[in-house]
Design a protein around this motif. Structure first.
Motif, PDB file in Angstrom:
ATOM      1  N   PHE A 174     -14.932 -45.237 -31.314  1.00 13.28           N
ATOM      2  CA  PHE A 174     -14.708 -44.764 -29.951  1.00 13.28           C
ATOM      3  C   PHE A 174     -15.934 -45.028 -29.099  1.00 13.28           C
ATOM      4  O   PHE A 174     -17.064 -44.956 -29.577  1.00 13.28           O
ATOM      5  CB  PHE A 174     -14.399 -43.269 -29.946  1.00 13.28           C
ATOM      6  N   GLY A 175     -15.687 -45.311 -27.816  1.00 13.70           N
ATOM      7  CA  GLY A 175     -16.760 -45.596 -26.881  1.00 13.70           C
ATOM      8  C   GLY A 175     -16.713 -44.690 -25.674  1.00 13.70           C
ATOM      9  O   GLY A 175     -16.193 -43.565 -25.719  1.00 13.70           O
ATOM     10  N   GLY A 176     -17.221 -45.204 -24.549  1.00 15.82           N
ATOM     11  CA  GLY A 176     -17.363 -44.431 -23.328  1.00 15.82           C
ATOM     12  C   GLY A 176     -16.141 -43.665 -22.850  1.00 15.82           C
ATOM     13  O   GLY A 176     -16.293 -42.561 -22.298  1.00 15.82           O
ATOM     14  N   PRO A 177     -14.914 -44.195 -23.021  1.00 17.22           N
ATOM     15  CA  PRO A 177     -13.753 -43.458 -22.508  1.00 17.22           C
ATOM     16  C   PRO A 177     -13.604 -42.033 -23.031  1.00 17.22           C
ATOM     17  O   PRO A 177     -12.990 -41.205 -22.338  1.00 17.22           O
ATOM     18  CB  PRO A 177     -12.575 -44.343 -22.951  1.00 17.22           C
ATOM     19  N   TYR A 221     -26.840 -45.505 -24.335  1.00 15.29           N
ATOM     20  CA  TYR A 221     -25.857 -44.500 -23.923  1.00 15.29           C
ATOM     21  C   TYR A 221     -24.909 -44.101 -25.052  1.00 15.29           C
ATOM     22  O   TYR A 221     -24.027 -43.266 -24.855  1.00 15.29           O
ATOM     23  CB  TYR A 221     -25.044 -45.012 -22.738  1.00 15.29           C
ATOM     24  N   VAL A 222     -25.085 -44.690 -26.239  1.00 13.87           N
ATOM     25  CA  VAL A 222     -24.232 -44.284 -27.360  1.00 13.87           C
ATOM     26  C   VAL A 222     -24.437 -42.797 -27.675  1.00 13.87           C
ATOM     27  O   VAL A 222     -23.545 -42.137 -28.221  1.00 13.87           O
ATOM     28  CB  VAL A 222     -24.472 -45.167 -28.598  1.00 13.87           C
ATOM     29  N   LYS A 223     -25.596 -42.267 -27.324  1.00 16.77           N
ATOM     30  CA  LYS A 223     -25.841 -40.835 -27.527  1.00 16.77           C
ATOM     31  C   LYS A 223     -24.853 -39.999 -26.729  1.00 16.77           C
ATOM     32  O   LYS A 223     -24.411 -38.937 -27.193  1.00 16.77           O
ATOM     33  CB  LYS A 223     -27.276 -40.479 -27.145  1.00 16.77           C
ATOM     34  N   LEU A 224     -24.478 -40.454 -25.536  1.00 15.36           N
ATOM     35  CA  LEU A 224     -23.506 -39.727 -24.720  1.00 15.36           C
ATOM     36  C   LEU A 224     -22.130 -39.729 -25.380  1.00 15.36           C
ATOM     37  O   LEU A 224     -21.399 -38.731 -25.316  1.00 15.36           O
ATOM     38  CB  LEU A 224     -23.427 -40.349 -23.321  1.00 15.36           C
ATOM     39  N   VAL A 225     -21.782 -40.860 -26.003  1.00 16.01           N
ATOM     40  CA  VAL A 225     -20.526 -40.935 -26.758  1.00 16.01           C
ATOM     41  C   VAL A 225     -20.574 -39.965 -27.933  1.00 16.01           C
ATOM     42  O   VAL A 225     -19.613 -39.239 -28.207  1.00 16.01           O
ATOM     43  CB  VAL A 225     -20.269 -42.366 -27.245  1.00 16.01           C
ATOM     44  N   ALA A 226     -21.716 -39.943 -28.622  1.00 13.63           N
ATOM     45  CA  ALA A 226     -21.874 -39.048 -29.770  1.00 13.63           C
ATOM     46  C   ALA A 226     -21.765 -37.590 -29.350  1.00 13.63           C
ATOM     47  O   ALA A 226     -21.140 -36.773 -30.051  1.00 13.63           O
ATOM     48  CB  ALA A 226     -23.217 -39.309 -30.445  1.00 13.63           C
ATOM     49  N   GLU A 227     -22.364 -37.244 -28.224  1.00 15.56           N
ATOM     50  CA  GLU A 227     -22.294 -35.861 -27.745  1.00 15.56           C
ATOM     51  C   GLU A 227     -20.856 -35.456 -27.453  1.00 15.56           C
ATOM     52  O   GLU A 227     -20.423 -34.341 -27.812  1.00 15.56           O
ATOM     53  CB  GLU A 227     -23.161 -35.704 -26.498  1.00 15.56           C
ATOM     54  N   ALA A 228     -20.093 -36.360 -26.812  1.00 14.18           N
ATOM     55  CA  ALA A 228     -18.691 -36.057 -26.523  1.00 14.18           C
ATOM     56  C   ALA A 228     -17.885 -35.934 -27.811  1.00 14.18           C
ATOM     57  O   ALA A 228     -17.049 -35.024 -27.949  1.00 14.18           O
ATOM     58  CB  ALA A 228     -18.102 -37.150 -25.633  1.00 14.18           C
ATOM     59  N   ALA A 229     -18.139 -36.842 -28.756  1.00 14.40           N
ATOM     60  CA  ALA A 229     -17.403 -36.810 -30.022  1.00 14.40           C
ATOM     61  C   ALA A 229     -17.721 -35.532 -30.803  1.00 14.40           C
ATOM     62  O   ALA A 229     -16.826 -34.932 -31.415  1.00 14.40           O
ATOM     63  CB  ALA A 229     -17.748 -38.041 -30.850  1.00 14.40           C
ATOM     64  N   ALA A 230     -18.977 -35.121 -30.793  1.00 16.69           N
ATOM     65  CA  ALA A 230     -19.362 -33.897 -31.502  1.00 16.69           C
ATOM     66  C   ALA A 230     -18.675 -32.678 -30.894  1.00 16.69           C
ATOM     67  O   ALA A 230     -18.206 -31.783 -31.615  1.00 16.69           O
ATOM     68  CB  ALA A 230     -20.880 -33.726 -31.451  1.00 16.69           C
ATOM     69  N   GLU A 231     -18.582 -32.657 -29.566  1.00 19.57           N
ATOM     70  CA  GLU A 231     -17.904 -31.544 -28.899  1.00 19.57           C
ATOM     71  C   GLU A 231     -16.425 -31.524 -29.257  1.00 19.57           C
ATOM     72  O   GLU A 231     -15.847 -30.460 -29.533  1.00 19.57           O
ATOM     73  CB  GLU A 231     -18.085 -31.661 -27.389  1.00 19.57           C
TER      74      GLU A 231
END
Length: 255
Positions: A174-177, A221-231
């Motif tokens: 999964f990416g930015g979306p 910005y993969v960290k932002l994807v990771a943060e969303a996925a973790a949530e």
């Protein structure tokens, strides 16, 4: 530690600040990057990045949009390049019915040829699938792609499609979306993907995550994807980072 399993940092949009962007990503905890070369122009630049940076690996393949341009010798070259230790996958390959820049029958042939090559040499594959879910699944099944498995890049399909991919030995990336407020389906699917089959990516410079949407994406910005996925998963960020990195290391044999 984060692993971006799909990026295009060789893209011309990074010509002025590529090194700075990569160093910023590394200092932000992105310790492994898979850069993807997908045609005659980007395969050499991808390989150079993997040679210049210890934390960058390469995937090489022929994108469906460029399928009409692939010659037999290009497939031979991909096979030779896969002997290099930092070339970890064949990709991105697949079908794209949105742009439709190559005839469907040519896309199908090139897709099948690359799956057969992957099976012959034992390399995982990275799948590009745009508006072609049923045909992608059918070809993966017919060509026995489960023998090598791989990554469903920037997954955008339904849970039923994801389940079919999981059953064929694929990881779901999964990416930015997944950071977009209105991206209901990707979030629902991510929530159901088993932790041992989950990956994250940027697809930089495309698909920039919130809050940078509309600007150039970059691998940091993969960290932002990771943060969303973790949530979405309801787990700590560190746990999400650990699992997705271990999944990438195992699948792609990253050091």
């Amino acid at each position: 530690m984060f692993t971006d399993t799909h990026t295009h940092m060789d893209n011309k949009s990074f010509d002025e600040d590529r090194h700075d962007a990569l160093m910023h990503a590394y200092e932000s905890g992105v310790t492994r990057i898979v850069n993807v070369g997908f045609n005659r122009e980007t395969i050499p630049t991808t390989l150079k990045l993997s040679e210049d940076y210890a934390f960058i690996y390469a995937a090489v393949g022929w994108h469906p949009q460029d399928a009409k341009d692939m010659r037999p010798e290009d497939l031979d070259e991909i096979e030779e390049l896969c002997k290099r230790p930092k070339v970890v996958a064949i990709g991105e390959i697949g079908l794209d019915y949105y742009w439709d820049t190559s005839p469907k029958e040519v896309q199908h042939r090139v897709f099948r040829e690359q799956i057969r090559l992957a099976r012959r040499i034992g390399k995982p594959i990275i799948i590009h699938n745009r508006d072609a879910h049923q045909d992608v699944l059918a070809i993966l099944k017919e060509e026995k792609a489960a023998e090598v498995g791989g990554i469903m890049h920037c997954f955008s399909g339904s849970w039923e499609t994801a389940k079919a991919c999981l059953d064929m030995n694929f990881h779901i990336s999964f990416g930015g979306p997944v950071t977009f407020k209105n991206a209901v389906q990707p979030k629902e699917v991510l929530a159901r993907v088993p932790m041992d089959r989950l990956l994250i990516e940027t697809d930089a410079p495309y698909l920039t995550p919130h809050p940078h949407r509309g600007k150039r994406n970059e691998t940091g910005y993969v960290k932002l994807v990771a943060e969303a996925a973790a949530e979405i998963k309801g787990i700590p960020l560190e746990e999400l980072a650990h699992h997705t990195t271990e999944n990438a290391k195992k699948l792609l044999q990253l050091s």
